[in-house]
Structures are given as structure tokens and as C-alpha cells.
Design an enzyme around this catalytic site. Structure first.
Site, PDB file in Angstrom:
ATOM      1  N   ASN A  16       0.871  -1.178   0.000  1.00 53.93           N
ATOM      2  CA  ASN A  16       0.000   0.000   0.000  1.00 53.93           C
ATOM      3  C   ASN A  16       0.907   1.228   0.000  1.00 53.93           C
ATOM      4  O   ASN A  16       1.485   1.578   1.026  1.00 53.93           O
ATOM      5  CB  ASN A  16      -0.884  -0.051   1.260  1.00 53.93           C
ATOM      6  CG  ASN A  16      -1.672   1.226   1.475  1.00 53.93           C
ATOM      7  OD1 ASN A  16      -1.788   2.070   0.588  1.00 53.93           O
ATOM      8  ND2 ASN A  16      -2.234   1.363   2.678  1.00 53.93           N
ATOM      9  N   TRP A  17       1.008   1.858  -1.157  1.00 57.76           N
ATOM     10  CA  TRP A  17       1.935   2.990  -1.283  1.00 57.76           C
ATOM     11  C   TRP A  17       1.437   4.250  -0.571  1.00 57.76           C
ATOM     12  O   TRP A  17       2.176   5.215  -0.433  1.00 57.76           O
ATOM     13  CB  TRP A  17       2.161   3.327  -2.765  1.00 57.76           C
ATOM     14  CG  TRP A  17       3.055   2.369  -3.485  1.00 57.76           C
ATOM     15  CD1 TRP A  17       3.630   1.229  -2.992  1.00 57.76           C
ATOM     16  CD2 TRP A  17       3.490   2.481  -4.850  1.00 57.76           C
ATOM     17  NE1 TRP A  17       4.381   0.622  -3.965  1.00 57.76           N
ATOM     18  CE2 TRP A  17       4.323   1.370  -5.114  1.00 57.76           C
ATOM     19  CE3 TRP A  17       3.254   3.404  -5.877  1.00 57.76           C
ATOM     20  CZ2 TRP A  17       4.922   1.168  -6.356  1.00 57.76           C
ATOM     21  CZ3 TRP A  17       3.846   3.199  -7.111  1.00 57.76           C
ATOM     22  CH2 TRP A  17       4.677   2.091  -7.345  1.00 57.76           C
ATOM     23  N   LYS A  18       0.165   4.245  -0.191  1.00 55.76           N
ATOM     24  CA  LYS A  18      -0.452   5.445   0.407  1.00 55.76           C
ATOM     25  C   LYS A  18      -0.228   6.643  -0.525  1.00 55.76           C
ATOM     26  O   LYS A  18      -0.207   6.464  -1.736  1.00 55.76           O
ATOM     27  CB  LYS A  18       0.084   5.669   1.826  1.00 55.76           C
ATOM     28  CG  LYS A  18      -0.035   4.385   2.659  1.00 55.76           C
ATOM     29  CD  LYS A  18       0.134   4.571   4.124  1.00 55.76           C
ATOM     30  CE  LYS A  18      -0.023   3.226   4.808  1.00 55.76           C
ATOM     31  NZ  LYS A  18       0.090   3.283   6.249  1.00 55.76           N
ATOM     32  N   HIS A 102      -9.344   0.957   5.512  1.00 55.09           N
ATOM     33  CA  HIS A 102      -8.031   1.187   6.136  1.00 55.09           C
ATOM     34  C   HIS A 102      -8.205   2.158   7.300  1.00 55.09           C
ATOM     35  O   HIS A 102      -8.998   3.097   7.218  1.00 55.09           O
ATOM     36  CB  HIS A 102      -7.056   1.762   5.102  1.00 55.09           C
ATOM     37  CG  HIS A 102      -5.651   1.776   5.594  1.00 55.09           C
ATOM     38  ND1 HIS A 102      -5.200   2.740   6.463  1.00 55.09           N
ATOM     39  CD2 HIS A 102      -4.612   0.936   5.371  1.00 55.09           C
ATOM     40  CE1 HIS A 102      -3.926   2.485   6.752  1.00 55.09           C
ATOM     41  NE2 HIS A 102      -3.547   1.399   6.098  1.00 55.09           N
ATOM     42  N   GLU A 174      -5.030  -4.956  11.048  1.00 57.45           N
ATOM     43  CA  GLU A 174      -4.075  -3.855  11.150  1.00 57.45           C
ATOM     44  C   GLU A 174      -4.281  -3.122  12.472  1.00 57.45           C
ATOM     45  O   GLU A 174      -5.101  -2.203  12.551  1.00 57.45           O
ATOM     46  CB  GLU A 174      -4.307  -2.874   9.988  1.00 57.45           C
ATOM     47  CG  GLU A 174      -4.045  -3.473   8.629  1.00 57.45           C
ATOM     48  CD  GLU A 174      -3.425  -2.434   7.700  1.00 57.45           C
ATOM     49  OE1 GLU A 174      -2.358  -2.712   7.167  1.00 57.45           O
ATOM     50  OE2 GLU A 174      -3.993  -1.346   7.553  1.00 57.45           O
ATOM     51  N   SER A 215       3.600  -2.073  10.346  1.00 61.72           N
ATOM     52  CA  SER A 215       5.056  -2.099  10.444  1.00 61.72           C
ATOM     53  C   SER A 215       5.652  -3.463  10.112  1.00 61.72           C
ATOM     54  O   SER A 215       6.623  -3.879  10.737  1.00 61.72           O
ATOM     55  CB  SER A 215       5.519  -1.613  11.826  1.00 61.72           C
ATOM     56  OG  SER A 215       5.092  -0.268  12.018  1.00 61.72           O
ATOM     57  N   GLY A 236       2.868  -0.967   4.337  1.00 59.27           N
ATOM     58  CA  GLY A 236       2.921   0.437   3.955  1.00 59.27           C
ATOM     59  C   GLY A 236       4.359   0.802   3.641  1.00 59.27           C
ATOM     60  O   GLY A 236       4.851   0.598   2.531  1.00 59.27           O
TER      61      GLY A 236
HETATM   62  P1  PGA Z   1       2.974   0.308   7.663  1.00 59.99           P
HETATM   63  O1  PGA Z   1       1.503   0.476   7.063  1.00 59.99           O
HETATM   64  O2  PGA Z   1       3.514  -1.000   7.106  1.00 59.99           O
HETATM   65  O3  PGA Z   1       3.751   1.486   7.197  1.00 59.99           O
HETATM   66  O4  PGA Z   1       2.832   0.246   9.142  1.00 59.99           O
HETATM   67  C1  PGA Z   1       0.667  -0.626   6.884  1.00 59.99           C
HETATM   68  C2  PGA Z   1      -0.632  -0.174   6.234  1.00 59.99           C
HETATM   69  O5  PGA Z   1      -1.107   0.908   6.554  1.00 59.99           O
HETATM   70  O6  PGA Z   1      -1.205  -0.863   5.385  1.00 59.99           O
END
Ligand code: PGA
Length: 259
Positions: A16-18, A102, A174, A215, A236
Site C-alpha cells: 500500500n503505497w499510500k 483502512h 491492522e 510495520s 505500507g
Molecule cells: P505500515 O503500514 O507497514 O507502514 O505500518 C501498513 C498499512 O497501513 O497498510
């Protein structure tokens, strides 16, 4: 149930590149991932760029087995919803998956469980596979309410869409306190919730993939993937670094190979 008896659940790694990227940055990231992903048959890999880059990702990954997804979608089919993107538009772009619920959207865009459920319905109508995210806040966890929160979030969607629709969906656990914080749930914490989620799914539970998100990194992937009820990761930060992302994909592939 153990990994052996759940062999039909292929490990799945979703990036998920956000809200990150540019045409230029994406080109090198996508090329590096495409060239580095040789494990075509076992684990599955999906990349979810921001809307403006979906076509670029589809194009650039066309020669690979890596699939493309979106980070959200509209809860409506079409019409006067300025700025929104519908499920059929994503299908038109050759998206296969879409992340729904999300925690960043639940918190920042105030998406309700009802909206999340409508999005799930729209996604499946257009032939997309929803990746439904649930997770508790730190406060809930500290009060021992984490399973209750997860149950409430799941039930809201189950009641609206029907449990059987989850045979064509993916779930992601999550924990809010782990997303983007560098703090990962311990294997025991993650497995407790994954198992709970699977039980909530009843009969179909053994067929539904449940990803861990929060994470996720190369150094903890192998340990998490080895757990009975963890079927991959939603990443992410780690999805923006080709080496890190590929190392996690390789861990998923290794889990497949050693089942
Ligand atoms: P993160 O995000 O791996 O940076 O904690 C995970 C996500 O939001 O899908």
C-alpha cells in the site's frame, strides 16, 4: 488447522503505497520489483498505488504476475460524487483488488462501518477483490477490548453483505497502534486476533486469507508468515523500498515452498 491443512490459502503480499510517488519514482520502483520477483507461481503479490498511478503500474507490471489494486473506492456506483472513484472505473483500469476500511480512512475521512460495507458491495459487484481492514486502537488494546472492536467491525460488514461473500475477499488485521509506528504486533498478539477473525468467519474461515498489517518488515515477515492463521502481509512503508518489499515477498514464497 495448520498451514498444511490450509494449503489452498496462498500467501499474499500487498504493498500500500499510500500518498507517495511520482511517475519517475514509480518507474524505478516498479521495474525493480518486477525484475526482482521471480517466484511467479506460489505466493501472490499486489501493489496499490495512488489513483493517478494505477494505469502506470498496470502497464509497467504487464509482463509479470504482480497484480494492481487501489487504496479505496466510492461507496456509490456512479453519479454526482465529485472527486470520487467508482468500482467500475477501477475494474476498467485492470485493478484486481481494492483496500477497504483502512484505519487511516476510518479515522481521517471518518469512514463508518456502514460506508465500509457499501464499498465492499460495490467492489465485488465490479469483480474486484476487497481487502477489508480491521484493527483496534491502542486504547482498546490497553483496556483488553481489542477482540470486541474487531468483532464489531467485522459484524457490521457481515450483517450487510452476508458471510458467504467473504469467500471472495481478503481480510487484513491492522492494529492501529502498529501502522506506521515501527511497532509490530508480537507473533502471539497477531495470531490471537487472526485466529479470532477466522473463527468469526465460521465454515468459510479456512478458505479466507487474513493478512497482517502494521510495520511489517523483512526481519519479522518470516516469523509472522509461519503462524497458522497469517496468510501474508499488507505493507505500507516497506512497500516503498524495492529490496525490503522483495525480501518480504521472498519470505512469503518460502512459506509456500515449505508448507
Ligand atoms: P505500515 O503500514 O507497514 O507502514 O505500518 C501498513 C498499512 O497501513 O497498510
Amino acid at each position: 488447522m495448520n498451514k498444511a491443512s490450509s494449503a489452498k490459502r496462498r500467501q499474499l503480499v500487498v504493498g500500500n503505497w499510500k500518498m507517495n510517488g511520482s511517475f519517475q519514482e514509480n518507474a524505478s520502483l516498479l521495474d525493480a520489483i518486477r525484475l526482482g520477483w521471480q517466484g511467479e507461481q506460489a505466493a501472490e503479490v499486489v501493489i496499490c498505488p495512488p489513483f493517478p498511478y494505477i494505469a502506470q503500474a498496470v502497464d509497467r507490471l504487464a509482463a509479470s504476475t504482480i497484480m494492481v489494486g487501489a487504496q479505496t473506492l466510492s461507496e456509490f456506483e456512479k453519479g454526482a460524487y465529485t472527486g470520487e472513484v467508482s468500482a467500475s472505473m477501477l475494474a476498467d483500469l485492470n485493478c484486481k483488488f481494492v483496500i477497504i476500511g483502512h484505519n487511516e480512512r476510518r479515522r481521517m475521512q471518518r469512514e463508518s462501518d456502514q460506508q465500509v460495507a457499501e464499498k465492499f458491495i460495490q467492489a465485488q459487484r465490479a469483480g474486484l477483490i476487497p481487502i477489508l481492514c480491521v484493527g483496534e486502537s491502542l486504547d482498546d488494546r490497553n483496556k483488553g477490548l481489542h477482540l470486541q472492536t474487531i468483532s464489531n467491525q467485522l459484524q457490521a460488514v457481515f450483517e450487510r453483505v452476508g458471510l458467504e461473500k467473504f469467500t471472495d475477499a481478503v481480510l487484513a488485521y491492522e492494529p492501529v497502534w502498529a501502522v506506521g509506528t515501527g511497532k509490530t504486533a508480537t507473533p502471539d498478539e497477531a495470531e490471537e486476533v487472526h485466529r479470532f477473525m477466522r473463527v468469526q468467519l465460521g465454515e468459510i474461515g479456512k478458505r479466507v486469507r487474513i493478512l497482517y498489517g502494521g510495520s511489517g518488515k523483512a526481519h519479522n515477515a518470516q516469523q509472522l508468515f509461519a503462524l497458522e492463521d497469517i496468510d501474508g502481509a499488507l505493507l505500507g512503508g516497506a512497500s516503498l523500498d524495492a529490496d525490503e518489499f522483495l525480501a518480504i515477498c521472498a519470505a512469503a514464497e518460502h512459506t509456500e515452498a515449505t508448507r
